[in-house]
Write a protein that holds these residues in place. Structure first.
Motif, PDB file in Angstrom:
ATOM      1  N   HIS A 287       0.848  -1.187   0.000  1.00 30.45           N
ATOM      2  CA  HIS A 287       0.000   0.000   0.000  1.00 30.45           C
ATOM      3  C   HIS A 287       0.885   1.239   0.000  1.00 30.45           C
ATOM      4  O   HIS A 287       1.863   1.328   0.748  1.00 30.45           O
ATOM      5  N   PHE A 288       0.520   2.215  -0.858  1.00 30.79           N
ATOM      6  CA  PHE A 288       1.277   3.469  -0.946  1.00 30.79           C
ATOM      7  C   PHE A 288       0.379   4.631  -0.574  1.00 30.79           C
ATOM      8  O   PHE A 288      -0.841   4.587  -0.760  1.00 30.79           O
ATOM      9  N   ARG A 289       0.996   5.711  -0.088  1.00 28.72           N
ATOM     10  CA  ARG A 289       0.240   6.895   0.314  1.00 28.72           C
ATOM     11  C   ARG A 289      -0.116   7.778  -0.882  1.00 28.72           C
ATOM     12  O   ARG A 289      -0.990   8.629  -0.790  1.00 28.72           O
ATOM     13  N   LEU A 290       0.557   7.587  -2.002  1.00 32.78           N
ATOM     14  CA  LEU A 290       0.246   8.346  -3.215  1.00 32.78           C
ATOM     15  C   LEU A 290      -0.975   7.744  -3.889  1.00 32.78           C
ATOM     16  O   LEU A 290      -1.295   6.562  -3.673  1.00 32.78           O
ATOM     17  N   ILE A 291      -1.653   8.536  -4.741  1.00 33.74           N
ATOM     18  CA  ILE A 291      -2.844   8.024  -5.406  1.00 33.74           C
ATOM     19  C   ILE A 291      -2.763   8.241  -6.914  1.00 33.74           C
ATOM     20  O   ILE A 291      -1.996   9.065  -7.399  1.00 33.74           O
ATOM     21  N   GLY A 292      -3.555   7.467  -7.649  1.00 30.36           N
ATOM     22  CA  GLY A 292      -3.683   7.651  -9.088  1.00 30.36           C
ATOM     23  C   GLY A 292      -2.757   6.777  -9.914  1.00 30.36           C
ATOM     24  O   GLY A 292      -1.659   6.418  -9.488  1.00 30.36           O
ATOM     25  N   GLU A 293      -3.229   6.455 -11.111  1.00 30.58           N
ATOM     26  CA  GLU A 293      -2.451   5.604 -12.004  1.00 30.58           C
ATOM     27  C   GLU A 293      -1.112   6.231 -12.364  1.00 30.58           C
ATOM     28  O   GLU A 293      -0.089   5.553 -12.460  1.00 30.58           O
ATOM     29  N   ASP A 344      -1.874  21.147  -7.710  1.00 32.77           N
ATOM     30  CA  ASP A 344      -1.012  20.298  -8.530  1.00 32.77           C
ATOM     31  C   ASP A 344      -0.342  21.122  -9.628  1.00 32.77           C
ATOM     32  O   ASP A 344      -0.931  22.065 -10.165  1.00 32.77           O
ATOM     33  N   TYR A 345       0.864  20.706  -9.961  1.00 29.31           N
ATOM     34  CA  TYR A 345       1.694  21.413 -10.947  1.00 29.31           C
ATOM     35  C   TYR A 345       1.257  21.150 -12.388  1.00 29.31           C
ATOM     36  O   TYR A 345       1.808  21.756 -13.320  1.00 29.31           O
ATOM     37  N   ALA A 346       0.281  20.278 -12.594  1.00 29.83           N
ATOM     38  CA  ALA A 346      -0.134  19.889 -13.949  1.00 29.83           C
ATOM     39  C   ALA A 346      -0.234  21.110 -14.869  1.00 29.83           C
ATOM     40  O   ALA A 346      -1.111  21.947 -14.702  1.00 29.83           O
ATOM     41  N   HIS A 347       0.682  21.178 -15.835  1.00 28.16           N
ATOM     42  CA  HIS A 347       0.704  22.346 -16.726  1.00 28.16           C
ATOM     43  C   HIS A 347       0.806  21.936 -18.191  1.00 28.16           C
ATOM     44  O   HIS A 347       1.123  22.752 -19.053  1.00 28.16           O
ATOM     45  N   THR A 348       0.536  20.658 -18.459  1.00 32.91           N
ATOM     46  CA  THR A 348       0.421  20.168 -19.830  1.00 32.91           C
ATOM     47  C   THR A 348      -0.941  19.495 -19.964  1.00 32.91           C
ATOM     48  O   THR A 348      -1.518  19.054 -18.958  1.00 32.91           O
ATOM     49  N   PRO A 349      -1.478  19.393 -21.186  1.00 27.41           N
ATOM     50  CA  PRO A 349      -2.784  18.743 -21.353  1.00 27.41           C
ATOM     51  C   PRO A 349      -2.810  17.325 -20.783  1.00 27.41           C
ATOM     52  O   PRO A 349      -3.760  16.925 -20.118  1.00 27.41           O
ATOM     53  N   ASP A 350      -1.741  16.571 -21.029  1.00 25.94           N
ATOM     54  CA  ASP A 350      -1.693  15.192 -20.567  1.00 25.94           C
ATOM     55  C   ASP A 350      -1.663  15.114 -19.042  1.00 25.94           C
ATOM     56  O   ASP A 350      -2.366  14.304 -18.428  1.00 25.94           O
ATOM     57  N   ALA A 351      -0.854  15.953 -18.411  1.00 22.22           N
ATOM     58  CA  ALA A 351      -0.766  15.950 -16.946  1.00 22.22           C
ATOM     59  C   ALA A 351      -2.103  16.335 -16.322  1.00 22.22           C
ATOM     60  O   ALA A 351      -2.553  15.722 -15.347  1.00 22.22           O
ATOM     61  N   LEU A 352      -2.757  17.357 -16.888  1.00 20.37           N
ATOM     62  CA  LEU A 352      -4.057  17.791 -16.368  1.00 20.37           C
ATOM     63  C   LEU A 352      -5.095  16.682 -16.524  1.00 20.37           C
ATOM     64  O   LEU A 352      -5.872  16.401 -15.604  1.00 20.37           O
ATOM     65  N   GLU A 353      -5.091  16.047 -17.682  1.00 22.20           N
ATOM     66  CA  GLU A 353      -6.035  14.951 -17.921  1.00 22.20           C
ATOM     67  C   GLU A 353      -5.780  13.788 -16.951  1.00 22.20           C
ATOM     68  O   GLU A 353      -6.724  13.181 -16.435  1.00 22.20           O
ATOM     69  N   ASN A 354      -4.501  13.489 -16.695  1.00 21.00           N
ATOM     70  CA  ASN A 354      -4.170  12.409 -15.756  1.00 21.00           C
ATOM     71  C   ASN A 354      -4.730  12.677 -14.365  1.00 21.00           C
ATOM     72  O   ASN A 354      -5.327  11.803 -13.731  1.00 21.00           O
ATOM     73  N   VAL A 355      -4.536  13.909 -13.893  1.00 16.11           N
ATOM     74  CA  VAL A 355      -5.012  14.256 -12.553  1.00 16.11           C
ATOM     75  C   VAL A 355      -6.547  14.211 -12.510  1.00 16.11           C
ATOM     76  O   VAL A 355      -7.144  13.638 -11.590  1.00 16.11           O
ATOM     77  N   LEU A 356      -7.182  14.792 -13.520  1.00 19.04           N
ATOM     78  CA  LEU A 356      -8.646  14.866 -13.521  1.00 19.04           C
ATOM     79  C   LEU A 356      -9.314  13.507 -13.723  1.00 19.04           C
ATOM     80  O   LEU A 356     -10.337  13.218 -13.098  1.00 19.04           O
ATOM     81  N   THR A 357      -8.749  12.667 -14.585  1.00 22.37           N
ATOM     82  CA  THR A 357      -9.338  11.332 -14.767  1.00 22.37           C
ATOM     83  C   THR A 357      -9.203  10.514 -13.487  1.00 22.37           C
ATOM     84  O   THR A 357     -10.096   9.727 -13.145  1.00 22.37           O
ATOM     85  N   THR A 358      -8.093  10.713 -12.775  1.00 24.46           N
ATOM     86  CA  THR A 358      -7.923  10.025 -11.490  1.00 24.46           C
ATOM     87  C   THR A 358      -8.987  10.485 -10.502  1.00 24.46           C
ATOM     88  O   THR A 358      -9.643   9.665  -9.843  1.00 24.46           O
ATOM     89  N   LEU A 359      -9.195  11.803 -10.400  1.00 23.91           N
ATOM     90  CA  LEU A 359     -10.204  12.332  -9.479  1.00 23.91           C
ATOM     91  C   LEU A 359     -11.604  11.868  -9.857  1.00 23.91           C
ATOM     92  O   LEU A 359     -12.406  11.501  -8.991  1.00 23.91           O
ATOM     93  N   LYS A 360     -11.876  11.868 -11.153  1.00 19.24           N
ATOM     94  CA  LYS A 360     -13.216  11.462 -11.616  1.00 19.24           C
ATOM     95  C   LYS A 360     -13.500   9.996 -11.288  1.00 19.24           C
ATOM     96  O   LYS A 360     -14.619   9.620 -10.934  1.00 19.24           O
TER      97      LYS A 360
END
Length: 484
Positions: A287-293, A344-360
């Motif tokens: 188990h890790f404390r970080l989240i998301g794919e 979050d530092y997400a400042h590229t389309p891919d990074a933003l999508e990664n964070v948002l898809t994880t949250l969704k």
């Protein structure tokens, strides 16, 4: 103090005027920092050409000039050296001037579009927890053991970089972990360094304002691996469609990590929630404390590097399970009204999508996602509408605001973001140019349990407007409106 002749190895010298049997007190690429008996290396930058400051450097005491173009009128007693590439010359000279510090450390470099900071920081934290004295060179901060040195660039210039590594050696560091940006690679800032290992995270659109084409961007990243020695290890993300291409010409020993196919370091997500990741890595559950794919990939990269550095796998996973990520990377705050805030530092389309898809994927049906996002000025304009579309696609409400406008008019940046949005997206966003007001509005819109994502700036403690950095901290502002 070194003699000039002892720090010119591996440099293509086109002309030499004067003696090389002279002492070098310091290396400088900034004429304002020149002192007596310095070597001033004139570099052509994207904004300023150092060749225009040769005379000023000599007036301040420079005894050696290294440049791609030499002045016609030469000052008596000054040694002039013409080189094919000043960036490369600076890197090699710094390497030898500082006694080849990268050869006295286990130096691991991390490159890729997203994840560099998290991977480098986790490696630093992991090896520190395992009992080693470590150094870190990252976008957020540079560290020598526990001493923090503020960072202004993802990868420092070659002279500052070697000076930092030299200081790490003097402070008895055994390991150093650093981010290697594509621009730094292209500008030879890491040329001459001896890497024990290198990691590739992923590649998507970024820095096209500098590289101009995606192919040039890819080539810059790949050249890092192409130049590794046989003694090094190279680890790549097999699930990225360019993950294997990245290593195809490397002389280093190749390893791959993956969530989707067989690999040297194989991971599987067993459970992903807002409290952490449950994973299986090489048949061991942890188990890790970080989240998301996206963090599952980061953790696999870190695990792989640790194993390649001959650490015991079970001990690595046990230690890694208790670690948190880097500042400004999925930073988590909960208000007294149970609203979840994420910076979050997400400042590229891919990074933003990664964070948002994880949250969704992780949120409950009753929870709404409100995203506050902008785009940096004087940077790649092609990603602006893509960032805006991603924010609208994966959020219930998006607020477009100012990021670091730099020398651009914020309204022009926001207009670029709005271009090409789908009809559905146009119903989901509002524009609030002032970033503080945008964050305040997001908090006002949020109901109990909702999730607010403040994207783009992460760890940054400023907002750059017309060349001036004004104090601004997304997390601090969010805390204020959360009444924390």
């Amino acid at each position: 103090m070194k003699l000039l002749q002892d720090i010119l190895y591996k440099i293509k010298l086109l002309e030499v005027h004067g003696s090389t049997n002279v002492p070098v007190a310091a290396l400088c690429i900034d004429s304002r920092k020149v002192e007596k008996n310095s070597a001033f290396i004139a570099i052509k930058g994207t904004v300023v050409d150092g060749h225009t400051f040769i005379a000023a450097a000599i007036n301040k005491g420079a005894a050696i000039i290294v440049a791609e173009e030499l002045p016609e009128n030469k000052v008596e007693g000054v040694t002039y050296i013409k080189v094919a590439n000043s960036h490369e010359a600076a890197a090699y000279m710094a390497h030898y001037f500082y006694d080849c510090p990268s050869e006295k450390l286990k130096l691991v470099g991390v490159t890729g579009t997203n994840g560099k900071t998290t991977v480098a920081t986790l490696l630093y934290k992991l090896f520190s927890a395992l009992g080693y004295s470590c150094g870190l060179i990252s976008t957020v901060e540079n560290k020598i053991q526990q001493t923090v040195i503020p960072a202004s660039l993802t990868t420092p210039d070659a002279i500052s970089l070697n000076a930092l590594l030299h200081k790490m050696v003097n402070e008895n560091c055994t390991h150093a972990f650093m981010e290697c940006s594509s621009i730094a690679i292209h500008q030879h800032r890491i040329t001459g360094l001896n890497f024990t290992g290198a990691l590739f995270t992923n590649i998507t659109l970024d820095h096209l304002d500098y590289h101009k084409t995606f192919e040039a961007y890819l080539k810059a990243k790949k050249s890092f691996f192409d130049n590794l020695p046989e003694t090094a290890f190279a680890i790549s993300n097999k699930d990225d469609k360019r993950g294997e291409v990245m290593l195809q010409n490397t002389k280093a020993k190749k390893y791959y990590y993956s969530l989707k196919t067989s690999a040297d370091f194989k991971g599987k997500i067993l459970d992903d929630s807002l409290t952490g990741l449950q994973m299986q890595i090489n048949n061991t559950d942890v188990h890790f404390r970080l989240i998301g794919e996206f963090n599952a990939y980061n953790l696999l990269a870190v695990y792989g590097a640790a194993v390649c550095l001959h650490e015991e796998p079970t001990k690595v996973l046990t230690t890694l399970s208790g670690l948190t990520g880097a500042e400004g990377r999925f930073d988590y705050i909960i208000s007294n009204k149970n609203v979840i805030g994420i910076v979050d530092y997400a400042h590229t389309p891919d990074a933003l999508e990664n964070v948002l898809t994880t949250l969704k994927k992780l949120k409950k049906d009753y929870q709404n996602i409100i995203t506050v996002v902008g785009c940096g000025g004087d940077r790649d304009k092609t990603k602006r509408p893509l960032m805006a579309q991603a924010a609208c696609d994966y959020s219930n409400k998006a607020i477009f605001t100012s990021d670091n406008p730099r020398t651009e008019n914020p309204m022009d940046i926001l207009a670029d973001m709005e271009k090409g949005l789908t009809t559905a997206a146009k119903k989901k966003y509002i524009v609030i140019p002032d970033r503080r007001n945008a964050i305040e509005q997001a908090v006002k819109l949020a109901n109990e349990g909702d999730i607010i994502l403040i994207a783009g700036k992460g760890h940054e403690k400023y907002q750059e407007i017309n060349g001036v950095k004004h104090p601004f901290d997304d997390k601090e502002v969010l805390n204020h409106f959360f009444n924390l």
